[in-house]
Design a protein around this motif. Structure first.
Motif, PDB file in Angstrom:
ATOM      1  N   LEU A 199       0.824  -1.208   0.000  1.00 42.21           N
ATOM      2  CA  LEU A 199       0.000   0.000   0.000  1.00 42.21           C
ATOM      3  C   LEU A 199       0.860   1.260   0.000  1.00 42.21           C
ATOM      4  N   GLY A 200       1.940   1.253   0.769  1.00 43.72           N
ATOM      5  CA  GLY A 200       2.832   2.413   0.814  1.00 43.72           C
ATOM      6  C   GLY A 200       3.485   2.696  -0.524  1.00 43.72           C
ATOM      7  N   THR A 201       3.922   1.650  -1.212  1.00 40.62           N
ATOM      8  CA  THR A 201       4.536   1.822  -2.528  1.00 40.62           C
ATOM      9  C   THR A 201       3.523   2.336  -3.539  1.00 40.62           C
ATOM     10  N   LEU A 202       2.368   1.727  -3.542  1.00 35.78           N
ATOM     11  CA  LEU A 202       1.307   2.164  -4.444  1.00 35.78           C
ATOM     12  C   LEU A 202       0.896   3.600  -4.144  1.00 35.78           C
ATOM     13  N   PHE A 203       0.762   3.899  -2.865  1.00 37.49           N
ATOM     14  CA  PHE A 203       0.354   5.242  -2.461  1.00 37.49           C
ATOM     15  C   PHE A 203       1.401   6.283  -2.838  1.00 37.49           C
ATOM     16  N   GLY A 204       2.669   5.940  -2.667  1.00 36.53           N
ATOM     17  CA  GLY A 204       3.722   6.881  -3.029  1.00 36.53           C
ATOM     18  C   GLY A 204       3.709   7.210  -4.518  1.00 36.53           C
ATOM     19  N   ALA A 205       3.537   6.194  -5.339  1.00 39.19           N
ATOM     20  CA  ALA A 205       3.483   6.423  -6.788  1.00 39.19           C
ATOM     21  C   ALA A 205       2.250   7.245  -7.161  1.00 39.19           C
ATOM     22  N   LEU A 206       1.113   6.915  -6.568  1.00 41.67           N
ATOM     23  CA  LEU A 206      -0.103   7.659  -6.856  1.00 41.67           C
ATOM     24  C   LEU A 206      -0.014   9.100  -6.354  1.00 41.67           C
ATOM     25  N   SER A 207       0.659   9.302  -5.254  1.00 43.04           N
ATOM     26  CA  SER A 207       0.797  10.653  -4.702  1.00 43.04           C
ATOM     27  C   SER A 207       1.628  11.537  -5.625  1.00 43.04           C
ATOM     28  N   LEU A 208       2.685  10.979  -6.166  1.00 44.76           N
ATOM     29  CA  LEU A 208       3.505  11.742  -7.113  1.00 44.76           C
ATOM     30  C   LEU A 208       2.686  12.107  -8.351  1.00 44.76           C
ATOM     31  N   ALA A 209       1.933  11.141  -8.846  1.00 45.88           N
ATOM     32  CA  ALA A 209       1.099  11.423 -10.018  1.00 45.88           C
ATOM     33  C   ALA A 209       0.012  12.445  -9.683  1.00 45.88           C
ATOM     34  N   PHE A 210      -0.582  12.316  -8.512  1.00 46.98           N
ATOM     35  CA  PHE A 210      -1.643  13.238  -8.109  1.00 46.98           C
ATOM     36  C   PHE A 210      -1.093  14.645  -7.913  1.00 46.98           C
ATOM     37  N   PHE A 211       0.086  14.767  -7.318  1.00 45.32           N
ATOM     38  CA  PHE A 211       0.712  16.072  -7.117  1.00 45.32           C
ATOM     39  C   PHE A 211       0.943  16.751  -8.470  1.00 45.32           C
ATOM     40  N   ASN A 212       1.466  15.986  -9.430  1.00 50.59           N
ATOM     41  CA  ASN A 212       1.697  16.537 -10.767  1.00 50.59           C
ATOM     42  C   ASN A 212       0.385  16.894 -11.457  1.00 50.59           C
ATOM     43  N   TYR A 213      -0.657  16.105 -11.218  1.00 47.31           N
ATOM     44  CA  TYR A 213      -1.967  16.390 -11.805  1.00 47.31           C
ATOM     45  C   TYR A 213      -2.510  17.709 -11.264  1.00 47.31           C
ATOM     46  N   VAL A 214      -2.410  17.903  -9.963  1.00 47.82           N
ATOM     47  CA  VAL A 214      -2.893  19.153  -9.354  1.00 47.82           C
ATOM     48  C   VAL A 214      -2.079  20.328  -9.858  1.00 47.82           C
ATOM     49  N   GLU A 215      -0.789  20.124 -10.032  1.00 52.02           N
ATOM     50  CA  GLU A 215       0.066  21.181 -10.591  1.00 52.02           C
ATOM     51  C   GLU A 215      -0.397  21.546 -12.003  1.00 52.02           C
ATOM     52  N   GLY A 216      -0.775  20.542 -12.788  1.00 51.23           N
ATOM     53  CA  GLY A 216      -1.292  20.798 -14.128  1.00 51.23           C
ATOM     54  C   GLY A 216      -2.623  21.536 -14.105  1.00 51.23           C
ATOM     55  N   VAL A 217      -3.461  21.200 -13.148  1.00 52.82           N
ATOM     56  CA  VAL A 217      -4.740  21.901 -13.012  1.00 52.82           C
ATOM     57  C   VAL A 217      -4.493  23.363 -12.677  1.00 52.82           C
ATOM     58  N   MET A 218      -3.511  23.622 -11.810  1.00 54.44           N
ATOM     59  CA  MET A 218      -3.187  25.011 -11.455  1.00 54.44           C
ATOM     60  C   MET A 218      -2.746  25.806 -12.685  1.00 54.44           C
ATOM     61  N   LYS A 219      -2.038  25.148 -13.580  1.00 51.38           N
ATOM     62  CA  LYS A 219      -1.592  25.830 -14.798  1.00 51.38           C
ATOM     63  C   LYS A 219      -2.749  26.078 -15.760  1.00 51.38           C
ATOM     64  N   ASP A 220      -3.822  25.284 -15.621  1.00 54.21           N
ATOM     65  CA  ASP A 220      -4.983  25.453 -16.497  1.00 54.21           C
ATOM     66  C   ASP A 220      -5.877  26.609 -16.077  1.00 54.21           C
ATOM     67  N   VAL A 221      -5.691  27.120 -14.884  1.00 56.74           N
ATOM     68  CA  VAL A 221      -6.530  28.231 -14.421  1.00 56.74           C
ATOM     69  C   VAL A 221      -6.212  29.445 -15.288  1.00 56.74           C
ATOM     70  N   PRO A 222      -7.217  29.995 -15.959  1.00 59.13           N
ATOM     71  CA  PRO A 222      -6.958  31.127 -16.864  1.00 59.13           C
ATOM     72  C   PRO A 222      -6.412  32.346 -16.114  1.00 59.13           C
TER      73      PRO A 222
END
Length: 164
Positions: free
Chosen positions: A40-63
């Motif tokens: 679970l920790g390994t899976l969570f760590g990988a998902l957290s990195l992807a989620f962090f990058n996803y949120v960063e991308g959403v922030m860039k999409d804000v007009p």
């Protein structure tokens, strides 16, 4: 943090009650949590990195023009996304903390000198209950993180729909 403490204490109590109620018959269920926690920790760590990058991308999409047109709405969106990123980091630290607690307690309880002490069942059950509470708390944190991903996805859809 109060919710997490409540979840940990409640799951500890339920684990302890299950051990007490069965006379320790369910102890193998709690003594072997490390493999599940590591997966679970390994899976969570990988998902957290992807989620962090996803949120960063959403922030860039804000007009950027939203900043001039509706500064309070822009501030709310950026603040919400910043809080989501902060939550991702805090969740990773929590998961690592739970992994370490469960691992250390498991290692200590299996040491030779601890086996010779012949501690009462109540103390052994307490250690097993802490390990079970760590597993349950990790599961809760994973589900909260997934709920945050759904929130970010909905926010990205809103931005796409009304962004320009």
């Amino acid at each position: 943090m109060v919710r997490l403490l409540f979840i940990f204490i409640t799951s500890f109590s339920l684990c302890y009650l299950s051990l007490w109620g069965t006379g320790g018959a369910v102890s193998p269920l709690f003594s072997n949590v490390n493999p599940a926690l590591f997966v679970l920790g390994t899976l969570f760590g990988a998902l957290s990195l992807a989620f962090f990058n996803y949120v960063e991308g959403v922030m860039k999409d804000v007009p950027k023009k939203l900043k001039q047109q509706k500064p309070t709405a822009y501030a709310m969106v950026v603040d919400a996304l910043t809080n989501l990123k902060r939550e991702v980091i805090v969740n990773v630290v929590l998961i690592v903390g739970f992994l370490m607690v469960a691992f250390v307690l498991g290692a200590i309880s299996e040491m030779e000198f601890m086996q010779k002490l012949e501690l009462s069942k109540l103390w052994v059950w307490s250690v097993l209950s802490v390990r079970g509470a760590c597993l349950f708390s990790v599961l809760v944190v994973v589900f909260v993180q997934l709920a945050g991903f759904v929130t970010a996805n909905n926010l990205r859809a809103e931005i796409s729909m009304y962004g320009e």
